[in-house]
Design an enzyme around this catalytic site. Structure first.
Site, PDB file in Angstrom:
ATOM      1  CE1 TYR A   1      -7.643  10.802  -9.249  1.00 48.73           C
ATOM      2  CE2 TYR A   1      -7.996  12.700 -10.460  1.00 48.73           C
ATOM      3  CZ  TYR A   1      -7.575  11.597 -10.608  1.00 48.73           C
ATOM      4  OH  TYR A   1      -6.982  11.118 -11.531  1.00 48.73           O
TER       5      TYR A   1
ATOM      6  CG  ASP B   1      -1.646   1.077   1.436  1.00 47.82           C
ATOM      7  OD1 ASP B   1      -1.428   2.179   0.809  1.00 47.82           O
ATOM      8  OD2 ASP B   1      -2.593   1.194   2.387  1.00 47.82           O
ATOM      9  CB  VAL B   2       1.987   3.568  -2.683  1.00 50.52           C
ATOM     10  CG1 VAL B   2       2.301   2.550  -3.790  1.00 50.52           C
ATOM     11  CG2 VAL B   2       0.565   4.317  -3.043  1.00 50.52           C
TER      12      VAL B   2
ATOM     13  CG  ASN C   1      -0.285   4.250 -12.474  1.00 51.89           C
ATOM     14  OD1 ASN C   1      -0.507   5.211 -13.303  1.00 51.89           O
ATOM     15  ND2 ASN C   1      -0.821   3.138 -12.175  1.00 51.89           N
TER      16      ASN C   1
HETATM   17  C1  BGC Z   1      -9.805  10.978 -13.679  1.00 42.51           C
HETATM   18  C2  BGC Z   1     -11.021  10.478 -14.409  1.00 42.51           C
HETATM   19  C3  BGC Z   1     -11.344  11.454 -15.382  1.00 42.51           C
HETATM   20  C4  BGC Z   1     -10.228  11.890 -16.168  1.00 42.51           C
HETATM   21  C5  BGC Z   1     -10.742  13.329 -16.985  1.00 42.51           C
HETATM   22  C6  BGC Z   1      -8.689  11.474 -14.450  1.00 42.51           C
HETATM   23  O1  BGC Z   1      -7.595  11.908 -13.864  1.00 42.51           O
HETATM   24  O2  BGC Z   1      -9.336   9.766 -12.657  1.00 42.51           O
HETATM   25  O3  BGC Z   1     -11.811   9.872 -13.552  1.00 42.51           O
HETATM   26  O4  BGC Z   1     -12.478  10.798 -16.551  1.00 42.51           O
HETATM   27  O5  BGC Z   1      -9.439  12.496 -15.258  1.00 42.51           O
HETATM   28  O6  BGC Z   1     -11.602  14.085 -16.101  1.00 42.51           O
END
Ligand code: BGC
Length: 272
Positions: free
Chosen positions: A170, A71-72, A98
């Site tokens: 994210y 698990d990184v 990655n």
């Molecule tokens: C995300 C995807 C997304 C894409 C473009 C990626 O970094 O993981 O879920 O479809 O970006 O929006």
């Protein structure tokens, strides 16, 4: 995918790819091996799937593959993975950080756990793997397999640049990877370590299945892609393998967008 653009280009090198039992990571592992590199296929869950990727690679006649669990986001597991990789292969020349996850929620609904999980895997994981890579490259010194002492390649995202409502954890990690990459590229370049990022757009993998697996979803997604097609893992894998090769020896601290034009703000083609 298994037709390498340059067979043998990475012969004699050893690579480690995190999150390599599916999606983009799997594509990178297969392409690196097809170009001659031995490759560690890192995974967290589903050892059978990682082993299948290794079996395919080992049967294909390029570089050899071995699966290593870690698990990184956990320092001890990353260090144990690097120690095992070095034990099996002798050293590493290419590290592809990655592994990435999404835990999507609107800001007001996002739990601290969702925030921390994504920061842990995507950003802390990138830091830990880059640090262990740099330690190994400098410990071992130059080898005659590459002009560089070593190569670190992050799989970032178009979302290091494009804000993403409903995905702030994210997008934050990808913005963070950009500064991590550029800062350590500046720090490590004098030692002949090349650090770069590949920034995928919408690539057809499990992480974004909902965005492409119905005709309606795919049509909506394609509107965001001037080039008019959703990407596949091989689009990213080929660029990553090239970036790892000496053909890209003068590329240092750069983000390469591989996104069919997604970062061109296609809404402005007809508006603005
Ligand atoms: C995300 C995807 C997304 C894409 C473009 C990626 O970094 O993981 O879920 O479809 O970006 O929006």
């Amino acid at each position: 995918m298994n037709t390498p653009s340059s067979p043998g280009r990475l012969t004699g090198q050893n690579a480690l790819v995190t999150g390599a039992n599916s999606g983009i990571g799997e594509g990178i592992a297969r392409e690196l091996a097809a170009q001659g590199s031995n490759v560690v296929v890192n995974y967290v869950v589903q050892p059978d799937v990682a082993q299948k990727v290794c079996d395919d690679i080992n049967a294909a006649g390029g570089g050899k593959a071995t699966a290593i669990q870690a698990d990184v986001s956990k320092e001890d597991q990353v260090q144990a993975m690097f120690a095992e990789a070095i034990k099996q292969f002798g050293t590493l020349d290419i590290v592809c950080s990655n592994a990435g996850i999404q835990r999507d929620a609107k800001l007001v609904d996002m739990t601290l756990e969702q925030w921390n999980q994504v920061i842990g895997v995507n950003l802390t994981g990138a830091f830990l793997c880059a640090r262990e890579a740099a330690r190994e490259f400098t410990r071992r010194g130059m080898r005659d397999v590459s002009k560089a002492l070593g190569k670190i390649i992050f799989t970032s995202s178009v979302h290091q640049e494009i804000p993403w409502a409903g995905h702030c954890n994210y997008a934050t990690t990808k913005g963070g990877i950009m500064q991590l990459m550029e800062s350590i590229a500046q720090e490590l370049a004098p030692q002949k370590i090349r650090v770069n990022s590949v920034c995928p757009g919408a690539i057809e993998t499990a992480i974004n299945r909902k965005a492409w697996d119905t005709p309606q979803a795919a049509a909506a997604l394609e509107k965001l892609i001037p080039y008019g097609r959703i990407g596949v893992a091989a689009d990213i894998a080929r660029v990553t393998a090239w970036l790892a090769s000496d053909e890209a020896d003068y590329i240092v601290g750069t983000s390469i967008y591989v996104d069919g034009g997604m970062t061109l703000y296609p809404g402005f083609a007809t508006g603005g």
